[in-house]
Write an enzyme that holds these catalytic residues in place. Structure first.
Site, PDB file in Angstrom:
ATOM      1  N   GLY A  36       0.840  -1.188   0.000  1.00 22.17           N
ATOM      2  CA  GLY A  36       0.000   0.000   0.000  1.00 22.17           C
ATOM      3  C   GLY A  36       0.873   1.235   0.000  1.00 22.17           C
ATOM      4  N   VAL A  41       2.325  -5.160   4.057  1.00 25.04           N
ATOM      5  CA  VAL A  41       1.778  -6.210   4.913  1.00 25.04           C
ATOM      6  C   VAL A  41       2.478  -7.519   4.574  1.00 25.04           C
ATOM      7  CG1 VAL A  41      -0.303  -7.340   5.752  1.00 25.04           C
ATOM      8  CG2 VAL A  41      -0.441  -5.001   4.875  1.00 25.04           C
ATOM      9  N   LYS A  56       1.605  -5.772   9.645  1.00 25.41           N
ATOM     10  CA  LYS A  56       1.471  -4.532   8.875  1.00 25.41           C
ATOM     11  C   LYS A  56       2.478  -3.518   9.401  1.00 25.41           C
ATOM     12  CE  LYS A  56      -2.176  -1.500   7.074  1.00 25.41           C
ATOM     13  NZ  LYS A  56      -3.655  -1.311   7.032  1.00 25.41           N
ATOM     14  N   ASP A 148     -14.048   1.981   3.320  1.00 19.14           N
ATOM     15  CA  ASP A 148     -13.322   1.531   2.127  1.00 19.14           C
ATOM     16  C   ASP A 148     -13.601   0.048   1.895  1.00 19.14           C
ATOM     17  OD1 ASP A 148     -11.669   1.730  -0.102  1.00 19.14           O
ATOM     18  OD2 ASP A 148      -9.840   1.308   1.037  1.00 19.14           O
TER      19      ASP A 148
END
Length: 319
Positions: A36, A41, A56, A148
């Site tokens: 991301g 992750v 993460k 999201d």
């Protein structure tokens, strides 16, 4: 290849991690789960608890909003279907201090399944849809909107995963695909970057027969409380509530729209509102063709980022 932006290995950016590293004194890195803009992750083995986890690791300059949300849900929502937070800790590296979240390890996302697998039997699809709806209801009962909810953030559990050996991880999920990270002149990467980049898992070797209909909702970095909604959201256009383009603030309704899209995808393995270019205008056009005309009271409040499109707002309504 599904790798992170290597330019983000810099002060304030990602922490360099290599396969086989032990992070936080007990988490052995085995594979990459995802990339991301604000975090990486990793699939890791907890050497103390003898279980697999999702680790993460946030960028050094990233705000850790997710921990507060997950701790609230653990206290308020009971056994909600989310990737539970087990612990947090901070590591220090060449790019700064990084917050680390130790989360339940889910399995393939709905996006992965719909790309690589055949549709599971109807009882599986009905059970998964019900459990996802129960998960969203539990979030909302706890005063939290996910914000999201997309096919990337709905994960299917793999029964017996924690009994696998490290060799089993590579056998069933595929060995890590890596490439050396080199500078433009061919020299090895400096100390603030890893020696290799790692492709994120795609679960393409798993079949739906190896999965449970238990779903986990993941990634609460965009979550918000009912009484403290942000001005906008960054949800992908295919799952974004259409009311956001008409001046309405984010609310639990955005999760309900996304839930409907996801239940459709669970049953069909197709995206309900597909877009070729990912634009909101395109998503609105497909949504109105699929679901029907938008509410008349929205007619005069269309919010287009392009002034030239402002005059086209009436195309979304029945005249």
């Amino acid at each position: 290849h599904n790798v992170e932006d290597v330019d983000l290995y810099r002060p304030g950016g990602h922490h360099p991690v290599n396969l086989g590293d032990v992070v936080g004194h007990k988490f052995k890195i085995l594979h990459k789960l995802g990339n991301g803009g604000f975090a990486l992750v990793w699939l890791a083995r907890d050497l103390d608890q003898h279980r697999y986890v999702a680790l993460k690791i946030l960028r050094a300059d990233a705000e850790d909003h997710e921990t507060k949300v997950l701790k609230h849900l653990k206290n308020a929502a009971g056994n909600v279907r989310i990737t539970n937070l087990h612990e947090t800790f901070t590591i220090h590296g060449p790019n700064g201090a990084h917050q680390c979240l130790v989360l339940d390890l889910g399995g393939p996302s709905l996006k992965h399944l719909s790309m690589y697998s055949k549709r599971p039997p109807l009882p599986f699809r009905k059970a998964a849809s019900r459990k996802l709806a129960e998960g969203v209801a539990a979030l909302h009962s706890a005063g939290v909107c996910h914000g999201d909810l997309t096919h990337s953030n709905v994960l299917f559990e793999i029964p017996g995963l924690h009994d696998w050996t490290e060799d089993d991880i590579h056998r069933y999920l595929g060995p890590p695909k890596t490439a050396p990270l080199l500078l433009l002149d061919g020299a090895p990467a400096p100390a603030f970057a890893p020696t290799h980049v790692v492709d994120a898992l795609d679960y393409s070797q798993l079949s739906t027969e190896q999965l449970s209909s238990n779903v986990l909702i993941a990634d609460f970095s965009a979550a918000f409380s009912h009484d403290n909604a942000p001005k906008g959201l960054g949800t992908a256009a295919s799952f974004a509530g259409p009311e956001l383009r008409f001046g309405y603030p984010p609310s639990p309704a955005v999760d309900l729209w996304a839930l409907g899209c996801l239940i459709f995808e669970i049953h069909t393995f197709r995206v309900l509102v597909p877009t070729a270019f990912g634009s909101s205008e395109e998503a609105l056009a497909v949504a109105t063709e699929t679901v029907g005309a938008l509410p008349e009271e929205w007619r005069d409040s269309y919010d287009s980022p392009l002034e030239a499109n402002a005059g086209e707002k009436h195309r979304w309504f029945d005249d």
